[in-house]
Scaffold this motif. Structure first.
Motif, mmCIF file in Angstrom:
data_model
loop_
_atom_site.group_PDB
_atom_site.id
_atom_site.type_symbol
_atom_site.label_atom_id
_atom_site.label_comp_id
_atom_site.label_asym_id
_atom_site.label_seq_id
_atom_site.Cartn_x
_atom_site.Cartn_y
_atom_site.Cartn_z
ATOM 1 N N SER A 173 53.134 51.756 62.035
ATOM 2 C CA SER A 173 52.787 50.732 63.012
ATOM 3 C C SER A 173 51.852 51.227 64.102
ATOM 4 C CB SER A 173 54.083 50.220 63.663
ATOM 5 O OG SER A 173 53.836 49.607 64.907
ATOM 6 N N ASN A 174 50.908 50.376 64.426
ATOM 7 C CA ASN A 174 50.217 50.438 65.708
ATOM 8 C C ASN A 174 50.834 49.305 66.536
ATOM 9 O OD1 ASN A 174 48.508 50.364 67.901
ATOM 10 N ND2 ASN A 174 46.691 49.755 66.749
ATOM 11 N N PRO A 175 51.634 49.624 67.573
ATOM 12 C CA PRO A 175 51.527 50.782 68.454
ATOM 13 C C PRO A 175 52.622 51.830 68.353
ATOM 14 C CG PRO A 175 52.694 49.059 69.592
ATOM 15 C CD PRO A 175 52.421 48.533 68.204
ATOM 16 N N SER A 176 53.697 51.607 67.570
ATOM 17 C CA SER A 176 54.880 52.463 67.711
ATOM 18 C C SER A 176 54.853 53.696 66.834
ATOM 19 C CB SER A 176 56.152 51.659 67.396
ATOM 20 O OG SER A 176 56.218 51.364 66.022
ATOM 21 N N GLY A 177 54.060 53.681 65.764
ATOM 22 C CA GLY A 177 54.097 54.772 64.796
ATOM 23 C C GLY A 177 55.265 54.672 63.831
ATOM 24 N N ALA A 178 56.133 53.671 64.007
ATOM 25 C CA ALA A 178 57.288 53.518 63.124
ATOM 26 C C ALA A 178 56.832 53.148 61.721
ATOM 27 C CB ALA A 178 58.230 52.451 63.670
ATOM 28 N N ALA A 179 57.513 53.704 60.722
ATOM 29 C CA ALA A 179 57.213 53.394 59.329
ATOM 30 C C ALA A 179 58.508 53.084 58.594
ATOM 31 C CB ALA A 179 56.493 54.567 58.665
ATOM 32 N N TYR A 180 58.459 52.096 57.728
ATOM 33 C CA TYR A 180 59.629 51.670 56.970
ATOM 34 C C TYR A 180 59.811 52.559 55.741
ATOM 35 C CZ TYR A 180 59.767 47.332 59.712
ATOM 36 O OH TYR A 180 59.844 46.408 60.734
ATOM 37 N N THR A 181 61.046 53.002 55.522
ATOM 38 C CA THR A 181 61.336 53.742 54.303
ATOM 39 C C THR A 181 61.250 52.797 53.104
ATOM 40 O OG1 THR A 181 63.709 53.286 54.346
ATOM 41 C CG2 THR A 181 62.934 55.229 55.573
ATOM 42 N N GLU A 182 61.225 53.371 51.918
ATOM 43 C CA GLU A 182 61.183 52.545 50.709
ATOM 44 C C GLU A 182 62.395 51.620 50.640
ATOM 45 O OE1 GLU A 182 60.495 53.008 45.874
ATOM 46 O OE2 GLU A 182 60.618 54.788 47.147
ATOM 47 N N ALA A 183 63.566 52.132 51.009
ATOM 48 C CA ALA A 183 64.786 51.315 50.976
ATOM 49 C C ALA A 183 64.721 50.185 52.001
ATOM 50 C CB ALA A 183 66.010 52.187 51.229
ATOM 51 N N GLU A 184 64.214 50.486 53.200
ATOM 52 C CA GLU A 184 64.084 49.451 54.232
ATOM 53 C C GLU A 184 63.098 48.373 53.804
ATOM 54 O OE1 GLU A 184 64.968 52.158 58.244
ATOM 55 O OE2 GLU A 184 62.950 52.081 57.377
ATOM 56 N N LEU A 185 61.999 48.790 53.193
ATOM 57 C CA LEU A 185 60.991 47.843 52.724
ATOM 58 C C LEU A 185 61.545 46.995 51.573
ATOM 59 C CD1 LEU A 185 58.206 46.662 52.806
ATOM 60 C CD2 LEU A 185 57.342 48.672 51.582
ATOM 61 N N LYS A 186 62.288 47.626 50.690
ATOM 62 C CA LYS A 186 62.896 46.900 49.575
ATOM 63 C C LYS A 186 63.830 45.805 50.096
ATOM 64 C CE LYS A 186 64.058 46.408 45.152
ATOM 65 N NZ LYS A 186 63.112 45.911 44.131
#
Length: 399
Positions: A173-186
């Motif tokens: 993410s812009n602005p947080s830098g957070a990224a979803y794991t594969e499990a979270e995205l699933k």
């Protein structure tokens, strides 16, 4: 002014551009300012990419191109998606635009009718809501968990209505830098499978900037059943330090791509021919630059997170990707700055920080989630260390 369109009343100028311009103005006036508001790598474009551009110029490749991009670049993009994301597209499913921003905007203009809703998780890139508004749609803001900066499947499900047309999904993410794991995205994709009217617009611009062995995934890759209603957007700006070259691209269903190309054909036509040839080399050429710079960014991230967490009243989570941190300044609100002003909001905080210490950052409320502020660590370690020292000094002098 009655001459201007009513639609302009619905949108705001970009806060990140405003902060960058303010920092430049102060520097020009002789102030010692460290600008950490810009969202672009501080590295130069790799030499092999610049050489490809020069070669294209010398070979006379300076004419108009097809609206949706030169065949060589579209083929390189097809190979990139196959190689890195396990996604198969035909070149007819690829479009190239003048930066990722144009690609996103083309998609919204091509699909939104008045009253159509677009779900935008917080914190969001500042342009998402305004692009939706300009295209005649209605942004529906879904607040993320303030500790992870990610939305939950339940929150997504609750936001979807019969009028929802898109989810804009940005990871990292812009602005947080957070990224979803594969499990979270699933888990998010499982929700989307229940709502066939909702399309997914993924902004994967920071794909190559993930750290600590994090595995990047994108929705159409994680859930193939969503392939036919996913627009996967990417570009060369961040990974290859090519922000000024202005090349973004996307892949998606053929009917959508044709509609987007029609919009672009009446707007700008094809992107810069020289930048397109440079992008062919970026995608097809050596990738060692990407991996080398990722390691540098990770070291910078760790430095900034550590120093900010030592500052009075500031807490800074460790982001999974991009080149931003998104610390909270909640512990400093309601207190007086060194200049004597009571800081009530994150915007007050960043204004007082710039005035007192000459450090330019962006207030979190511009991204829809506060009280936070965004720092871009796309700067030298020396500059980042000095900036964080100034922030520590400012926070320590708040009364």
């Amino acid at each position: 002014m009655g001459f201007l369109a009513d639609a302009l009343a619905r949108v705001q100028p970009s806060a990140t551009i405003a902060v960058t311009n303010k920092a430049r103005e102060l520097k020009a006036a002789g102030r010692d300012v460290i600008g950490l508001g810009a969202g672009e790598p501080d590295f130069d474009t790799p030499d092999n990419i610049k050489a490809a551009a020069i070669k294209a110029i010398n070979e006379g490749k300076t004419k108009y191109t097809a609206v949706d991009g030169i065949p060589e670049l579209k083929a390189a993009i097809v190979e990139k998606f196959k190689r890195e994301n396990g996604l198969s597209y035909e070149t007819s499913q690829i479009t190239v635009g003048t930066g990722g921003k144009q690609v996103l905007y083309n998609a919204l203009i091509a699909t939104l009718n008045p009253g159509d809703e677009v779900i935008i998780p917080t914190p969001y890139w500042v342009s998402y809501p305004d692009m939706v508004l300009l295209a005649g749609g209605e942004p529906v803001i879904v607040e993320a968990d303030k500790s992870t900066f990610k939305i939950t499947p339940d929150a997504l499900d609750a936001a979807i209505t019969a009028r929802t047309k898109w989810l804009i999904f940005n990871s990292p993410s812009n602005p947080s830098g957070a990224a979803y794991t594969e499990a979270e995205l699933k888990a998010l994709c499982e929700v989307l499978k229940k709502h066939p009217q909702v399309w997914i617009m993924t902004d994967d611009m920071y794909e190559h900037l993930v750290y600590d062995d994090f595995k990047f995934t994108t929705p159409a890759q994680v859930e193939p059943s969503l392939y036919e209603r996913t627009l996967t957007v990417n570009g060369v700006s961040k990974a290859y330090a090519m922000t000024g070259w202005r090349i973004g691209y996307a892949a998606g269903p053929l009917a959508l791509m044709k509609a987007m190309d029609m919009i672009q054909g009446q707007q700008t036509s094809g992107a810069c021919s020289i930048a397109q040839w440079a992008s062919v080399e970026a995608l097809n050429g050596p990738q060692d630059f990407v991996h080398r710079n990722k390691a540098i960014f990770q070291n910078r991230r760790d430095l900034v997170v550590s120093m900010l967490n030592q500052a009075n009243g500031i807490t800074c989570p460790t982001p999974e990707g991009a080149f931003y941190v998104y610390p909270s300044c909640a512990g400093l609100l309601g207190r007086k700055s060194p200049g004597g002003k009571v800081m009530e909001t994150d915007e007050d905080f960043v204004t007082e920080l710039l005035e007192a210490e000459g450090v330019a950052v962006v207030h979190g409320s511009a991204f829809g989630l506060g009280p936070n502020f965004r720092i871009s660590y796309a700067a030298s370690e020396e500059l980042l260390e000095e900036a964080c020292t100034r922030i520590q000094r400012f926070a320590g002098s708040v009364s």
